[in-house]
Design a protein around this motif. Structure first.
Motif, short mmCIF file in Angstrom:
data_model
loop_
_atom_site.label_atom_id
_atom_site.label_comp_id
_atom_site.label_asym_id
_atom_site.label_seq_id
_atom_site.Cartn_x
_atom_site.Cartn_y
_atom_site.Cartn_z
N ASN A 90 -7.59 12.24 -10.17
CA ASN A 90 -7.21 11.60 -8.92
C ASN A 90 -7.21 10.07 -9.00
O ASN A 90 -7.02 9.40 -7.99
CB ASN A 90 -8.07 12.14 -7.78
CG ASN A 90 -7.76 13.61 -7.50
OD1 ASN A 90 -6.75 14.13 -7.98
ND2 ASN A 90 -8.62 14.28 -6.76
N CYS A 109 -9.90 -5.88 -9.26
CA CYS A 109 -10.42 -4.51 -9.39
C CYS A 109 -10.30 -3.98 -10.81
O CYS A 109 -11.22 -3.37 -11.34
CB CYS A 109 -9.66 -3.57 -8.46
SG CYS A 109 -9.91 -3.93 -6.71
N MET A 121 2.63 6.95 -17.14
CA MET A 121 2.23 5.64 -16.63
C MET A 121 2.40 4.55 -17.70
O MET A 121 2.34 3.36 -17.38
CB MET A 121 0.78 5.71 -16.17
CG MET A 121 0.39 4.73 -15.10
SD MET A 121 1.35 4.88 -13.57
CE MET A 121 0.33 5.99 -12.60
N PRO A 132 -1.37 -3.16 -4.62
CA PRO A 132 -2.81 -3.11 -4.74
C PRO A 132 -3.40 -2.19 -3.67
O PRO A 132 -2.84 -2.07 -2.58
CB PRO A 132 -3.26 -4.55 -4.50
CG PRO A 132 -2.03 -5.35 -4.30
CD PRO A 132 -0.87 -4.45 -4.21
N MET A 133 -4.50 -1.57 -4.02
CA MET A 133 -5.10 -0.60 -3.12
C MET A 133 -6.02 -1.29 -2.12
O MET A 133 -6.65 -2.27 -2.43
CB MET A 133 -5.91 0.38 -3.94
CG MET A 133 -6.65 1.38 -3.11
SD MET A 133 -7.05 2.82 -4.08
CE MET A 133 -5.54 3.75 -3.93
N LEU A 150 4.58 -5.33 -2.93
CA LEU A 150 5.31 -5.90 -4.06
C LEU A 150 6.80 -5.56 -3.92
O LEU A 150 7.16 -4.49 -3.44
CB LEU A 150 4.80 -5.32 -5.40
CG LEU A 150 3.32 -5.51 -5.73
CD1 LEU A 150 3.03 -4.89 -7.10
CD2 LEU A 150 2.92 -6.98 -5.73
#
Ligand code: HEC
Ligand code: HEC
Length: 304
Positions: A95, A204, A236, A251-252, A266
């Motif tokens: 996850n 992060c 990825m 970004p999270m 973005l």
């Protein structure tokens, strides 16, 4: 001259502008990220209206005869590295990429997975079932080893995905997108990408892409490159696949338009630049790469 003659072209012009406004706009229509209901689509006849898929609450797992197995699968997908260290080489959980436990549009959801497989995948050139697909992520995205088909762990992960499918018949699909769209004609600029990385991601994911672990060694932020990241065989590791994920999910934890959520700040160019930057950083090799794309159809962002 009759007045309506003048009006007609004016109206046509307005219509043309409207049409342009809709089709010429490159921004995809906004997707409700926290939706809990989705249309069902009949894969044999897309025009047939067949109702709605309702995202189940995890508490409803308790009503299932195999509740323990489903909960175990849920834990494995969340804490893969800690619970299955012998199968996971990367400092990554399933996850880490399948956002919000595989329940969110554009965040690689698992909602259709139980019904999508088996299917022929261009990468392997053959039919892959769900166990094979899960093991593909173990070997590439997790830089690890395949999990035996008959193991409790594999059965539990499949059981979770089956529960998430909520008895949707095989010929139906939940109208949820796995990934967002990205303009693949854009050429990446890694110098720009590096700047974006250090401005928007490094806080992060670390100055060296190493991510962050807590004092127990559990993953807080997954790594984007280096020995503990996904290997070159992962989706990825491909610039445009990564960009399609990054644009809508990273970004999270930032505030966008008054809502705490993820991503969607973005531009396509930003996402392509930053993805090319991190995807092409050093990372583990994938020995099985020689068998990929045996029938051609290799995507242009493939790493080998
Ligand atoms: C580094 C990111 C990453 C990690 C970690 C990862 N995956 Fe994936 N996974 C992906 C991407 C990207 C796709 C392809 C989605 C697409 O086709 O657009 C995918 C696809 C899948 C699919 C098929 C989805 C579908 O419906 O077609 C399944 C099932 C899956 N992953 C399970 C897992 C499991 C289980 C793990 C942990 C063992 C895992 N993944 C770890 C990135 C990841
Ligand atoms: C506030 C912290 C934060 C920021 C800033 C952030 N991420 Fe993430 N990122 C995360 C977390 C947390 C995850 C794991 C997903 C989860 O837990 O839901 C993640 C997962 C990822 C993943 C998939 C897993 C992996 O390690 O490959 C990629 C790729 C990624 N981020 C790229 C980026 C990029 C590029 C940026 C900058 C544009 C960025 N992130 C900014 C927190 C962040």
């Amino acid at each position: 001259m009759n007045k309506s003659f003048i009006k007609l072209p004016a109206a046509a012009l307005v219509l043309a502008f409207l049409a342009l406004g809709i089709s010429g706009c490159s921004d995809p229509k906004p997707v409700e990220r926290n939706a809990t209901q989705f249309d069902l689509v009949n894969t044999d006849d897309a025009n047939q209206d067949i109702g709605t898929y309702v995202l189940p609450q995890d508490t409803s797992i308790l009503n299932e005869p195999n509740a323990d197995q489903i909960f175990y699968g849920k834990r494995l997908l969340n804490e893969t590295k800690r619970l299955m260290p012998e199968h996971v080489g990367a400092a990554m959980n399933c996850n880490s990429c399948h956002i919000s436990q595989g329940k969110i549009p554009l965040g690689d959801p698992y909602i259709n997975s139980f019904n999508t497989y088996p299917r022929v995948m261009p990468r392997s050139g053959k039919e892959i079932d769900l166990v094979g697909r899960i093991n593909g992520c173990f070997q590439r995205s997790m830089n690890g080893k395949p999990v035996p088909r008959e193991s409790e762990e594999m059965k539990a992960m499949v059981a979770y995905m089956e529960w998430l499918a909520q008895n949707t018949p095989k010929n139906q699909k939940v109208a949820i997108e796995n990934a967002g769209s990205i303009d693949t004609s854009l050429v990446a600029d890694t110098v720009r990408g590096e700047k974006i990385y250090y401005a928007q991601c490094a806080a992060c994911h670390g100055d060296n892409g190493e991510g962050l672990k807590d004092s127990r060694g559990d993953i807080v932020f997954p790594p984007l490159w280096g020995d503990e990241s996904f290997n070159i065989g992962a989706g990825m590791a491909r610039t445009y696949k990564a960009a399609a994920f990054v644009k809508y999910n990273m970004p999270m934890g930032i505030q966008t338009k008054g809502l705490w959520g993820h991503g969607n700040v973005l531009s396509d160019q930003d996402a392509v630049d930053v993805s090319e930057f991190f995807a092409h950083k050093p990372r583990p090799d994938f020995p099985g790469k020689v068998n990929d794309w045996p029938t051609g159809k290799k995507p242009k962002d493939a790493r080998y």
